[in-house]
Design an enzyme around this catalytic site. Structure first.
Site, mmCIF file in Angstrom:
data_model
loop_
_atom_site.group_PDB
_atom_site.id
_atom_site.type_symbol
_atom_site.label_atom_id
_atom_site.label_comp_id
_atom_site.label_asym_id
_atom_site.label_seq_id
_atom_site.Cartn_x
_atom_site.Cartn_y
_atom_site.Cartn_z
ATOM 1 N N ARG A 45 -14.340 -9.001 43.373
ATOM 2 C CA ARG A 45 -13.727 -8.370 44.535
ATOM 3 C C ARG A 45 -12.243 -8.200 44.281
ATOM 4 O O ARG A 45 -11.715 -8.687 43.292
ATOM 5 C CB ARG A 45 -13.970 -9.215 45.784
ATOM 6 C CG ARG A 45 -13.655 -10.696 45.509
ATOM 7 C CD ARG A 45 -13.116 -11.439 46.658
ATOM 8 N NE ARG A 45 -11.855 -10.892 47.130
ATOM 9 C CZ ARG A 45 -10.666 -11.137 46.580
ATOM 10 N NH1 ARG A 45 -10.546 -11.887 45.473
ATOM 11 N NH2 ARG A 45 -9.577 -10.625 47.073
ATOM 12 N N GLY A 46 -11.561 -7.537 45.254
ATOM 13 C CA GLY A 46 -10.142 -7.258 45.082
ATOM 14 C C GLY A 46 -10.016 -5.901 44.403
ATOM 15 O O GLY A 46 -10.731 -5.617 43.417
ATOM 16 N N ALA A 47 -9.125 -5.063 44.919
ATOM 17 C CA ALA A 47 -9.105 -3.656 44.495
ATOM 18 C C ALA A 47 -8.932 -3.460 42.977
ATOM 19 O O ALA A 47 -9.718 -2.733 42.357
ATOM 20 C CB ALA A 47 -8.027 -2.910 45.280
ATOM 21 N N ARG A 79 -18.894 -0.119 47.352
ATOM 22 C CA ARG A 79 -18.025 -0.464 48.486
ATOM 23 C C ARG A 79 -17.094 0.742 48.697
ATOM 24 O O ARG A 79 -16.589 1.294 47.718
ATOM 25 C CB ARG A 79 -17.204 -1.731 48.208
ATOM 26 C CG ARG A 79 -18.040 -3.007 48.099
ATOM 27 C CD ARG A 79 -17.150 -4.249 47.989
ATOM 28 N NE ARG A 79 -16.567 -4.611 49.273
ATOM 29 C CZ ARG A 79 -15.581 -5.516 49.404
ATOM 30 N NH1 ARG A 79 -15.075 -6.111 48.334
ATOM 31 N NH2 ARG A 79 -15.096 -5.802 50.600
ATOM 32 N N GLN A 183 -11.303 -15.648 51.825
ATOM 33 C CA GLN A 183 -10.689 -15.416 50.512
ATOM 34 C C GLN A 183 -9.349 -16.157 50.393
ATOM 35 O O GLN A 183 -8.916 -16.498 49.295
ATOM 36 C CB GLN A 183 -10.460 -13.917 50.276
ATOM 37 C CG GLN A 183 -11.721 -13.102 50.076
ATOM 38 C CD GLN A 183 -12.219 -12.506 51.377
ATOM 39 O OE1 GLN A 183 -12.021 -13.074 52.442
ATOM 40 N NE2 GLN A 183 -12.859 -11.354 51.302
ATOM 41 N N ASP A 224 -5.929 -2.020 49.395
ATOM 42 C CA ASP A 224 -7.185 -1.449 48.893
ATOM 43 C C ASP A 224 -7.097 0.060 48.750
ATOM 44 O O ASP A 224 -7.815 0.657 47.944
ATOM 45 C CB ASP A 224 -8.342 -1.839 49.806
ATOM 46 C CG ASP A 224 -8.637 -3.314 49.638
ATOM 47 O OD1 ASP A 224 -8.005 -4.129 50.326
ATOM 48 O OD2 ASP A 224 -9.459 -3.654 48.761
ATOM 49 N N ASN A 234 -5.880 -2.626 53.990
ATOM 50 C CA ASN A 234 -5.999 -3.939 53.328
ATOM 51 C C ASN A 234 -6.918 -4.808 54.192
ATOM 52 O O ASN A 234 -7.387 -4.375 55.252
ATOM 53 C CB ASN A 234 -4.617 -4.576 53.141
ATOM 54 C CG ASN A 234 -4.673 -5.813 52.253
ATOM 55 O OD1 ASN A 234 -5.228 -5.758 51.147
ATOM 56 N ND2 ASN A 234 -4.140 -6.927 52.712
HETATM 57 O O1 MRU Z 1 -13.024 -7.739 50.633
HETATM 58 P P1 MRU Z 1 -12.106 -8.059 49.480
HETATM 59 O O2 MRU Z 1 -12.000 -9.511 49.216
HETATM 60 O O3 MRU Z 1 -12.433 -7.238 48.262
HETATM 61 O O4 MRU Z 1 -10.689 -7.566 49.998
HETATM 62 C C1 MRU Z 1 -9.603 -7.676 49.126
HETATM 63 C C2 MRU Z 1 -8.307 -7.341 49.741
HETATM 64 O O5 MRU Z 1 -8.225 -6.873 50.860
HETATM 65 C C3 MRU Z 1 -7.099 -7.498 48.876
HETATM 66 O O6 MRU Z 1 -5.994 -7.834 49.650
HETATM 67 C C4 MRU Z 1 -6.831 -6.179 48.142
HETATM 68 O O7 MRU Z 1 -7.985 -5.757 47.459
HETATM 69 C C5 MRU Z 1 -5.709 -6.278 47.197
HETATM 70 S S1 MRU Z 1 -6.094 -7.314 45.838
HETATM 71 C C6 MRU Z 1 -4.854 -7.227 44.702
#
Ligand code: MRU
Length: 322
Positions: A45-47, A79, A183, A224, A234
């Site tokens: 996960r995470g962009a 996603r 998270q 994101d 985000n």
């Molecule tokens: O649902 P997630 O855990 O994938 O969401 C992640 C976030 O919202 C992060 O803040 C975003 O992806 C930036 S990560 C460098």
């Protein structure tokens, strides 16, 4: 620390983010279906990490039977909100006509780039934070996880903490637990503990009260998807944080690689927001906490208007809408 997501010659390897902080385990994903399942379950996960996952998904697709473009499209749609996922897929797909080796080389280039770009973006952001805030050492607030685990390596918003900590400029980090999937409490707190940075976990609802007490010098978050006008999607709760921060005169700094900027969208109103399973809210760590048939509103992300953000920072420095 090993890369959050990598290629071992035969399969995609990821640090399983559903298991941390209790268990540190590595998953090997050999098929497109296994990768899509890991993305949907937030095992990866995470962009920025999703950008790498998208490119490696095309690698897996190019080695499986069937039309790789069809499988790649399924990866891109796993996603909807983080633009990096479809960006990574599209970039690797461009090499498909040159063969599977060219696709793999492009995916590995995306992996290598990721740490470089996140280090650069967070170094720019660290300088901007020092310009925006007078107090030393700094008391920072983090939402969700925008660290090593959200990228291939290093991190975006948490990368700023690493840069500032190296210079002895961080007093502590307030870590929003980040309901419903935690998270912040599970992943950001774990990363800060590993790095020896002082931190306190707080419920998301405590963030405004912490600002009212004067405990926060700067809010640091990742993104994101960033619309052309600088609106930022985000993790859910970021918008509320930004409203509270604006009220209390606390700057909000957003840090992301430029692959998170989606210039095709004029404003954040056009960003697709993922809505997740109701049971994520009806249960807590496996225990039912609401009636089984309770109606649920569970958006995974929200959009913060550009006007509430002091700076959006990429590897090119401060992002300025055209
Ligand atoms: O649902 P997630 O855990 O994938 O969401 C992640 C976030 O919202 C992060 O803040 C975003 O992806 C930036 S990560 C460098």
């Amino acid at each position: 620390m090993r890369r959050t997501i990598d290629w071992d010659g035969d399969a995609v390897t990821i640090i399983d983010q559903t298991a941390l902080p209790t268990d540190y385990r590595i998953l090997r994903l050999r098929t497109v279906d296994e990768l899509i399942d890991a993305i949907r379950r937030l095992a990866v996960r995470g962009a920025p990490a999703l950008g790498a996952a998208g490119a490696l998904g095309v690698v897996l697709a190019s080695r499986e039977g069937g039309d790789p473009r069809v499988s790649a499209a399924r990866v891109a749609q796993a996603r909807p909100t983080a633009v990096n996922l479809s960006w990574g897929v599209a970039r690797a797909l461009k090499k498909l006509d040159e063969g599977a080796d060219a696709v793999l080389a492009e995916a590995l280039e995306i992996l290598d780039e990721d740490e470089r770009l996140n280090r650069a973006a967070s170094a720019h952001a660290a300088d901007i934070v020092l310009g925006l805030c007078d107090r030393r050492p700094l008391r920072l607030l983090s939402h969700c996880n925008a660290g090593h685990l959200a990228t291939v390596a290093w991190g975006s918003a948490l990368g700023v903490v690493w840069h500032l900590h190296e210079r002895g400029l961080v007093e502590s980090v307030l870590v929003d637990e980040t309901r419903p999937l935690l998270q912040g409490a599970r992943l950001t707190a774990w990363e800060l503990a590993q790095a020896g940075v002082p931190y306190r976990v707080q419920p998301d609802g405590a963030a405004a009260a912490a600002m009212a007490r004067g405990l926060v010098d700067c809010v640091l978050v990742g993104a994101d998807r960033i619309a052309a006008n600088g609106d930022v999607a985000n993790k859910i709760g970021t918008y509320g944080l930004a409203i509270a921060a604006h009220h209390h005169g606390v700057p909000v700094v957003v840090v992301a690689p430029s692959s998170t900027v989606d210039g095709s969208l004029a404003t954040g109103a056009e960003i697709a927001i993922e809505e997740r399973e109701p049971d994520e809210l009806r249960t807590f760590m496996g225990t039912r906490i609401a009636p089984p048939d309770a109606d649920v509103f569970n958006p995974a992300f929200d959009v913060t208007p550009a006007g509430l953000i002091a700076a959006v920072v990429t590897e090119d420095g401060r992002y300025r809408p055209a």
